[in-house]
Structures are given as structure tokens and as C-alpha cells.
Design a protein around this motif. Structure first.
Motif: not given
Length: 720
Positions: A41-45, A401-417
Motif C-alpha cells: 500500500q505504501l508503494l502504491e501511494t 490523487s490526494i484524496g486517494d492517497k489520504q484514504r489509503r494511508l488511513e487504511r494503513i493506520l486501521g491495519d496497524l491498529w
């Protein structure tokens, strides 16, 4: 235990022997999960680059190049197929035709999951091996396929398109797809082509920057010249395989085509060439060879000598403060991924904050004051085609793109938690117009408390979603401790005009995406001052109100046709509420029988049919058809039900006829379903009239006016 271990060893040896006999190997690659999924996910961001591969059948896609760009570079990738290969052979079972297509669709989705790619299909007929392109076009609906391919191009908006196919050699279906994509690319960029996609669907014209055909391999010629070569034999250090080997694992998922060891031979042949070569078909041709399919395009970070998408933007780099903050934060997140999750969380949160500032920078750069208000609203005289494309690419795409990246990074936080979301429905599947209970369950599999800020369920336009307030249930805003679950129930009302999704073998061929989801769950999360999210999609299966099946499915008739044939029609009512229906059965020789079904008295019933074939029926295969002409008709309501179809083209007629079989044709605007007690039909040409299966007027008659009237309770029926 002494006896168990040898038995286990014998069982394992037996399993390995069976696997070897079937020509299969244990999978070396599984779909990304955990830290590997977060890294992807980070790579795709880190890039907005998009690549599309166009192919004729499942397994024709260039899986090596797709793996190289998505798994190695984070490029968004997609596959467009002509059909599901339902006309081929089945090496794992007896299913053929539509059922085989469903098997191959599932295999394609399994392969695509390993490649990280989306899948589309134009649903053109697969009729077996085609020797020529002319033969293919006799079976395919060219204009339909072209319109669908343009829609996919405008939906995915690829910067680069590739294909293994070319006109002039190989399978006729392959040649047709090569010709089709070459025609679709300029049409996708034209605001004058398929304007309904722009006006009604909100799509925008899209210009593909480069289109490549693979050289030397597949339909290419040995030793031919090429414009760019990609090293697909390079290793992926995270997964421990080369991109060729990742592609080989994906190819092995197509079991119905290669269980006898063919994929092993194909993959062995592929490994003899460490590169995939391409020749440029559309795009500015360079003086020398290109280094990469994306050379010279924004977002191709791997060509700058950087090891990650988030290179250090020094003082000499033309970058804003928010871009520097974004790259620095995610570069730190990648370096700490296997070391310190708390630092990863902090870095991702900092990157999310930088995106808000970046959106303001992009908006201010548009210089709105240069345009009068009419221009902003899209008045044509203020906007040239060049202005529209510049605005789309420099402003709208950047903001998206900014909106897509924000949603992807928020999903990463959900995964980390450690937060997970499950969506399911209770009870049987609904029919169109019915309500089903859907459950959203959020669970905390992590080690820290996480707050649920909001939770919602989204459905298609025309559906209804209503939360169920249960006594004693937790509020939507809740704190989820480790190991706890939070459940919300919803009543989901399916739109009355929604087509059934079952049986799956039929719904597969109605959509560009295989079995798309129709419900989406979204949970917004908070921990301390950081915000994350978890999302999930779900396909709520929709049954037809009525289901019809003939028994036997393929009856044998005597060639002399003197005997009466006994058949039965199994009728199943899936609708929960009682509903009457009228079924018209058409036999191969034109005879018809009309059945009135009382929904209040049956859920499932076998209705006997007696048919004596007429002398007009020849020897061979024939079809028996049952149709729900008036799906809401009742036998005791004192009115006539009629179905009227007007102003319909021949292609639209073919679209409506299958719906008549299921009783869902009333959702088309060309179809009128209504009731009356009397009506008169007048025509300017002789009418062909069938009355309950009997020919009332046909060739040789000159009836141009007819009236029908219902006489309530005119017949007395004695039930024994």
C-alpha cells in the motif's frame, strides 16, 4: 504418538504424490497480508502511474509485466479481457460453456490477486478456436465491444496500454482485440465519442500516452526490432521471487486450462528470456530505445535512481513544503516497517497531515481569477480542448490523487491498529424490492484501544439503508478494546428494478467487472489525535422472484413424433410475499401453453406439461422456453394484465428477451406493464395473434383489429 507420526508421514506422501500426478506444485506465493500488504500500500501511494493490459482470454494477459510494475513499482494495473474463455476445454471437471466461464472468471480473479490488478471483461462470445479475424467479427458485437472498451479506458485512465496481440497473426480473437484497442484509444480521447458516458455516467475523455505491442514473443516475430525491454527476471526482495516467478504462480491459478502440466512447460520457456520486449504503436517515437514504458512521464520514480518512491527532495528539487514533508514521512515509514510500528504510525499520520496542505497548494495554483464565472461552469467558448485536458490532468487528477492517497494511508493506520470489518447478511437472499438484514461487525485484533468515530453502510442509488436500533446495543461511537467486537444491523431495501444476481453464471455476463460488490462498509477510527479507517465490500446476492427449470433438461423425442412427450416445469417462488404469475411455455414447433401460478398456494411446485410434437418439427436439437410475460398477474383479480413493448431496436429487443424469461422486463422504459378490463388493438397491417398457444390469425389472414375483454366469474369450476 508413535503410531500417529508414521501415519501422518504416509498421508503427506500420498498428498504429494497426488499433487505431482496432477501436475501441480504447492503454491510458493500467497496474497499479501500483514506487513507485506502494508508495504505494498505504501508503494502504491508513491505513484499515480497506471498501466492496462488488453487480452482476449484468461491467461492471455502479460502477467510478467503486470507483476513487474505493480509488485515492484506500485503502478496501478488492470486487465481487459474479450471473454471468459467459456468456449474452451475443461481439464478439471465436466462444466462447459457458461459454467466453465464462471470457473475461469474465478481463476482469473485468483491470479489477479497475486498480481495486484483489476479485471474487466467485454463479454464477447467465445466460440472456440477462431482461425481468422473475419470469423471473430461474425460472432462478436463489434460496436458493443468498442463502446465497452472505451468506457473501461475512461474509467481506469491508463497512461500506458500493452497487449500481446497484433493483427495478422494468431488466434482470430487475439487479432480482433488488437484491432479493437487500436480503434478505442483515439475514441476514448474524443469528447465527441460516446457522449452518453460523459453526460450520464460522469466519465471524462482520456488520452492514452503510449500503446505498446509485445515483440518477439507471443504473436511477435523472432528477432524483430523493439523500442523498449523490461527485465521481468529481476527479483522482488520482499516476496523472495522474481517477477517472472510471481507471474508463473498467477498462471498456475488457471487450473481448468493447465492441470496436465502445460503451465510448467510454458513457465520454463518464459524463463529462457529475462526480458519482455515491446514495440511502440501509439505515442511519440524516441530517437533511440526507451529505458522503460513510462520513461519521461510523471510518477516514474524508479527511473530517478531512487530505491523508494519517496526520495529526498533536497533544496535543488522543485517541490513544495508539503511535498517534502510527505516524502520524508513515508520514507521513514518504509524504513521502520519491520522495526518499529509506533514510528510507522507516527510517520503515516504526518504524511496524512501534509496532504491537507498539498490540496490547498494545488487549488491556489489553478488561478481561478483568470477565468470568469461562466468559464468555471463550463461555458464552451471559454474552454478549448487543450484547456480542458490541462485542467483535468493538472488540477482534477491531482486533487483526486490526494484524496486517494489520504484514504489509503488511513487504511494503513486501521491495519496497524489491527481493526477488521466483516459484512454479512442474515437469512435468505432477497428478491428485487425486498428488504434484507445486513450486519457490520468491527473487531479489534490489535493491542490498543481504538475509538469508532462513525460507521455506515453504502448501497447503490435506488436502494434504501436504515439502521436498526436495538435495545441495549452500543452507540455508533464506541471504544473498541483489544479482543472486542462492535456490531451494527441495517435493513437494506433492494430497488424493485434491480436485476437478480443469481444464478451467478448468468449475472457474470451482464457486467464489465466479474461479480461486483453492491454494498460498501466504512468505519472511521481514532486513536489519540490520529484518524484511520477500515473499509469493506460485500455482494448481497439477489434472487429472482421466480425460478423455472425443465425436467428432464434435455429430453429425447422419437423421430416419428407420434408419441406425446411428458415434461415437467419446476417452478420456485423465491419472493417472500405471495405473488401470482403467468408463465408462457413455447415449444420448439411453435405450440404454446400458458400456466397461471398462484403464489399464495406454492413455494415450489412441479407443473406437468404434455406436448405432442407437430409434423413441422425436424430431427435435431430444439429449445423449450418458459417466459414470465406478466409477472404480477393474478387469476382472480377481475382484470387483464398486458405487456406492451414499443419503439425498440433490434439490439434492444435481444436485450429485453432474456429478461422476459425471468419476468424482469418491466424495468425497461420501452416496456409497459399494466392492467385493464378491455382493450382494442388496431394495426395498419395483418396481425399475428396467438390465443393461449393456439394460432388465432397468421399468414393468409387479414385481421387488423381485435378486442379483448375479461368476463369476471363467467366460468364455474368444480374442484373434485
Amino acid at each position: 504418538m508413535k503410531n500417529l507420526l508414521p501415519a501422518y508421514g504416509r498421508l503427506l506422501a500420498l498428498c504429494l504424490a497426488v499433487t505431482a500426478a496432477l501436475g501441480q506444485e504447492a503454491p510458493r506465493l500467497l496474497p499479501d497480508r500483514g506487513l507485506a500488504g502494508i508495504r505494498q500500500q505504501l508503494l502504491e501511494t508513491g505513484t499515480d502511474s497506471r498501466l492496462m493490459c488488453v487480452a482476449a482470454h484468461p491467461d492471455d494477459e502479460d502477467s510478467e509485466t503486470l507483476a513487474y510494475y505493480n509488485r515492484g513499482r506500485g503502478v496501478r494495473t488492470s486487465i481487459v479481457l474479450a471473454n471468459w474463455g467459456e468456449g474452451g476445454q475443461n481439464e478439471i471437471g465436466s462444466e462447459l460453456y457458461e459454467e466453465l466461464g464462471a470457473i475461469r472468471a474465478r481463476e482469473t480473479l485468483a491470479a489477479a490477486e497475486l498480481l495486484g490488478t483489476r479485471v474487466y471483461c467485454l463479454n464477447q462470445k467465445d466460440f472456440g478456436y477462431s482461425k481468422t479475424i473475419e470469423e471473430t467479427w461474425r460472432f462478436w458485437r463489434r460496436e458493443v465491444a468498442l463502446e465497452r472498451l472505451v468506457r473501461v479506458l475512461r474509467t481506469e485512465r491508463p497512461h500506458v496500454v500493452i497487449t500481446n496481440h497484433r493483427v495478422g497473426s494468431g488466434h482470430g480473437n487475439h487479432q480482433a482485440m488488437a484491432e479493437l484497442i487500436a480503434e478505442a484509444i483515439p475514441l476514448a480521447a474524443s469528447p465527441e465519442a460516446y457522449t452518453a458516458q460523459l453526460v450520464e455516467e460522469g466519465l471524462v475523455p482520456w488520452r492514452v500516452e503510449r500503446f505498446f505491442q509485445q515483440a518477439r514473443h507471443h504473436e511477435g516475430l523472432p528477432g524483430e526490432d523493439y523500442d523498449v525491454a523490461i527485465r521481468v527476471a529481476d527479483p522482488d526482495p520482499i516476496r523472495g521471487l522474481t517477477f517472472q516467478e510471481i507471474a508463473a504462480e498467477a498462471l498456475n491459478r488457471h487450473r481448468s486450462q493447465g492441470i496436465k502440466g502445460v503451465w510448467g512447460r510454458v513457465n520454463a520457456a518464459r524463463e529462457q528470456s529475462p526480458v519482455n520486449a515491446f514495440r511502440l504503436v501509439v505515442g511519440d517515437r524516441p530517437e533511440g530505445k526507451l529505458r522503460d514504458l513510462f520513461e519521461g512521464m510523471a510518477g516514474a520514480w524508479w527511473l530517478d535512481g531512487s530505491a523508494t518512491p519517496f526520495k529526498d527532495l533536497g533544496p535543488s528539487e522543485a517541490a513544495t513544503a508539503s511535498e517534502r514533508q510527505f516524502n520524508a514521512a513515508l520514507r521513514l515509514a518504509l524504513s521502520n516497517l519491520l522495526v518499529d510500528r509506533l514510528k510507522v504510525e507516527a510517520s503515516v499520520s504526518e504524511a496524512i497531515a501534509s496532504l491537507s496542505a498539498r490540496a490547498v497548494e494545488v487549488d491556489s495554483a489553478t488561478e481561478w481569477e483568470r477565468f470568469p464565472p461562466e468559464a468555471v461552469l463550463g461555458e464552451k467558448e471559454f474552454w478549448s480542448a487543450e484547456d480542458m485536458e490541462r485542467y483535468q490532468r493538472q488540477v482534477l487528477e491531482t486533487l483526486e490523487s490526494i484524496g486517494d492517497k489520504q484514504r489509503r494511508l488511513e487504511r494503513i493506520l486501521g491495519d496497524l491498529w489491527g481493526i477488521r470489518l466483516e459484512i454479512r447478511n442474515e437469512g435468505k437472499s432477497p428478491t428485487p424490492g425486498e428488504v434484507s438484514e445486513v450486519i457490520l461487525e468491527v473487531s479489534n485484533r490489535g493491542e490498543i484501544d481504538v475509538e469508532i468515530e462513525s460507521l455506515r453502510l453504502e448501497a447503490p442509488v435506488g436502494w434504501t439503508v436504515e439502521g436498526i436500533r436495538e435495545e441495549g446495543a452500543a452507540d455508533a461511537r464506541a471504544t473498541l478494546a483489544p479482543g472486542e467486537k462492535h456490531t451494527r444491523r441495517f435493513h437494506v431495501g433492494v430497488a424493485p428494478e434491480e436485476p437478480p444476481t443469481l444464478p451467478a453464471t448468468q449475472s457474470l455476463y451482464r457486467a464489465l467487472r466479474p461479480w461486483p460488490s453492491n454494498l460498501r462498509g466504512l468505519v472511521l477510527l481514532k486513536r489519540a489525535d490520529r484518524y484511520g479507517r477500515v473499509e469493506g465490500e460485500y455482494r448481497l446476492e439477489i434472487e429472482p422472484a421466480w425460478e423455472l427449470r425443465f425436467h428432464p433438461a434435455a429430453p429425447l423425442l422419437r423421430a416419428d413424433r407420434v408419441a406425446e412427450t411428458s415434461l415437467s416445469l419446476e417452478v420456485v417462488r423465491h419472493a417472500r410475499e405471495p405473488k401470482d404469475a403467468t408463465v408462457a411455455v413455447t415449444f420448439p414447433d411453435g405450440q404454446r401453453q400458458t400456466l397461471s401460478l398462484s403464489g399464495s398456494e406454492m413455494l415450489q411446485e412441479a407443473v406437468p406439461l404434455e406436448w405432442k410434437p407437430s409434423s413441422s418439427l425436424g430431427v435435431g436439437k430444439h429449445s423449450l422456453v418458459a417466459t414470465l410475460l406478466a409477472p404480477d398477474a393474478r387469476i382472480d383479480d377481475g382484470v387483464l394484465d398486458y405487456a406492451m413493448i414499443t419503439d425498440v431496436s433490434r439490439p434492444m429487443m435481444f436485450r429485453i428477451v432474456p429478461e422476459v424469461m425471468k419476468g424482469t422486463h418491466g424495468r425497461f422504459k420501452q416496456v409497459t406493464l399494466d392492467k385493464c378490463k378491455k382493450f382494442t388493438l388496431t394495426a395498419d397491417r395483418p396481425l399475428y395473434i396467438h390465443a393461449d398457444g393456439e394460432i388465432f390469425s397468421g399468414p393468409g389472414t387479414d385481421i387488423r383489429k381485435v378486442s379483448f375483454e375479461i368476463l369476471p366469474n363467467a366460468l364455474k369450476v368444480i374442484r373434485g
